[in-house]
Design a protein around this motif. Structure first.
Motif, PDB file in Angstrom:
ATOM      1  N   LEU A   6       4.914   4.794 -10.791  1.00  0.00           N
ATOM      2  CA  LEU A   6       4.320   3.749  -9.961  1.00  0.00           C
ATOM      3  C   LEU A   6       3.982   2.501 -10.770  1.00  0.00           C
ATOM      4  O   LEU A   6       3.906   1.393 -10.232  1.00  0.00           O
ATOM      5  CB  LEU A   6       3.040   4.302  -9.318  1.00  0.00           C
ATOM      6  N   ASP A  10       4.876   4.977   3.590  1.00  0.00           N
ATOM      7  CA  ASP A  10       4.380   6.335   3.780  1.00  0.00           C
ATOM      8  C   ASP A  10       5.562   7.258   4.027  1.00  0.00           C
ATOM      9  O   ASP A  10       6.549   6.857   4.655  1.00  0.00           O
ATOM     10  CB  ASP A  10       3.401   6.404   4.958  1.00  0.00           C
ATOM     11  N   VAL A  38      -4.780   8.740  -2.573  1.00  0.00           N
ATOM     12  CA  VAL A  38      -3.425   9.297  -2.575  1.00  0.00           C
ATOM     13  C   VAL A  38      -3.201  10.260  -3.734  1.00  0.00           C
ATOM     14  O   VAL A  38      -2.625  11.341  -3.548  1.00  0.00           O
ATOM     15  CB  VAL A  38      -2.366   8.161  -2.631  1.00  0.00           C
ATOM     16  N   VAL A  39      -3.660   9.908  -4.930  1.00  0.00           N
ATOM     17  CA  VAL A  39      -3.326  10.673  -6.134  1.00  0.00           C
ATOM     18  C   VAL A  39      -3.741  12.133  -6.011  1.00  0.00           C
ATOM     19  O   VAL A  39      -3.052  13.029  -6.522  1.00  0.00           O
ATOM     20  CB  VAL A  39      -3.962  10.029  -7.385  1.00  0.00           C
ATOM     21  N   LYS A  97      -2.956  -3.086  -9.871  1.00  0.00           N
ATOM     22  CA  LYS A  97      -3.152  -1.962  -8.968  1.00  0.00           C
ATOM     23  C   LYS A  97      -4.634  -1.769  -8.671  1.00  0.00           C
ATOM     24  O   LYS A  97      -5.474  -2.020  -9.532  1.00  0.00           O
ATOM     25  CB  LYS A  97      -2.639  -0.639  -9.572  1.00  0.00           C
ATOM     26  N   GLU A 101       0.848  -1.186   0.000  1.00  0.00           N
ATOM     27  CA  GLU A 101       0.000   0.000   0.000  1.00  0.00           C
ATOM     28  C   GLU A 101       0.886   1.240   0.000  1.00  0.00           C
ATOM     29  O   GLU A 101       1.769   1.389   0.846  1.00  0.00           O
ATOM     30  CB  GLU A 101      -0.944   0.037   1.199  1.00  0.00           C
ATOM     31  N   VAL A 102       0.629   2.132  -0.947  1.00  0.00           N
ATOM     32  CA  VAL A 102       1.358   3.397  -1.048  1.00  0.00           C
ATOM     33  C   VAL A 102       0.558   4.468  -0.321  1.00  0.00           C
ATOM     34  O   VAL A 102      -0.626   4.664  -0.612  1.00  0.00           O
ATOM     35  CB  VAL A 102       1.547   3.792  -2.526  1.00  0.00           C
ATOM     36  N   CYS A 144      -3.378   1.999  -3.935  1.00  0.00           N
ATOM     37  CA  CYS A 144      -3.131   3.441  -3.884  1.00  0.00           C
ATOM     38  C   CYS A 144      -4.489   4.085  -3.561  1.00  0.00           C
ATOM     39  O   CYS A 144      -5.252   4.441  -4.450  1.00  0.00           O
ATOM     40  CB  CYS A 144      -2.574   3.921  -5.216  1.00  0.00           C
ATOM     41  N   PHE A 203      -6.807   1.505  -7.333  1.00  0.00           N
ATOM     42  CA  PHE A 203      -6.819   2.917  -6.961  1.00  0.00           C
ATOM     43  C   PHE A 203      -8.178   3.287  -6.388  1.00  0.00           C
ATOM     44  O   PHE A 203      -9.201   2.729  -6.781  1.00  0.00           O
ATOM     45  CB  PHE A 203      -6.558   3.799  -8.187  1.00  0.00           C
TER      46      PHE A 203
END
Length: 203
Positions: free
Chosen positions: A127, A73, A113-114, A134, A47-48, A110, A136
């Protein structure tokens, strides 16, 4: 001040002391739905922007057969909390920028986050090579209610650090522009508390 400084200098923690950890359970349920719906069989999940690590902990409780969970993080405060409360023999938390790491995973998360990233196109392109699949999640701040309420987007920027605003179509388009193949997407209803709609896209 760079927007990234918000997460390392304590500003974000002061504005959001729980780092939205109260939303971890419903977000993890939506992620699990996407995993199950698309028959994904990851052996490793990263996890980003993991915050306090609640999402990974909730997913582990549902997918205990996965060998490795890693959360990244840039906030030392967030990672310190995640290590204290969530880390175990399968979940590890790292206070680094994943884009600077030579790592690869089966599935990358993700989640919300973006919208915080100063250059989302560069971020998404870099990424792309970090995992096979992924998931999102985008909060859909760009809506009729937000436009009608003067100052709403500025309020979101100042409280939770959003500097990019999306509709579902814009979220899907930026992923496609950055070379992703979108194989599934759906709206999420948000937590009971927020009732905000957002969209999640499996790549």
């Amino acid at each position: 001040m760079s927007n990234a400084d918000l997460y390392s200098d304590g500003t974000y923690s002061n504005n959001n002391p729980n780092w939205h950890s109260e939303d971890s359970e419903w977000k993890s349920k939506e992620i699990f739905t996407m995993i199950e719906k698309n028959s994904l069989l990851p052996n490793s999940i990263v996890e980003v922007g993991c915050g306090f690590g609640g999402i990974l902990a909730n997913i582990q409780s549902k997918l205990s057969n996965i060998n490795s969970y890693v959360g990244y993080d840039v906030s030392g405060h967030a990672i310190e909390n995640a290590k204290l409360k969530q880390e175990n023999h399968k979940i590890k938390f790292i206070n680094k920028d994943i884009l600077k790491e030579d790592v690869f995973f089966d599935l990358l998360l993700c989640i919300d986050v973006v919208e915080h990233i100063e250059n989302p196109y560069e971020f998404l392109r870099e990424l792309k090579d970090k995992s096979n699949f992924k998931i999102f999640h985008f909060p859909l701040d760009m809506n009729a209610l937000a436009v009608a309420r003067s100052g709403r987007m500025l309020e979101v920027k100042n409280t939770v650090g959003h500097i990019n605003y999306y509709t579902k179509d814009l979220a899907l388009e930026i992923l496609k522009d950055c070379g992703y193949e979108v194989i599934d997407s759906f709206y999420t209803t948000g937590s009971i508390k927020s009732k905000n709609k957002s969209t999640k896209n499996a790549i």
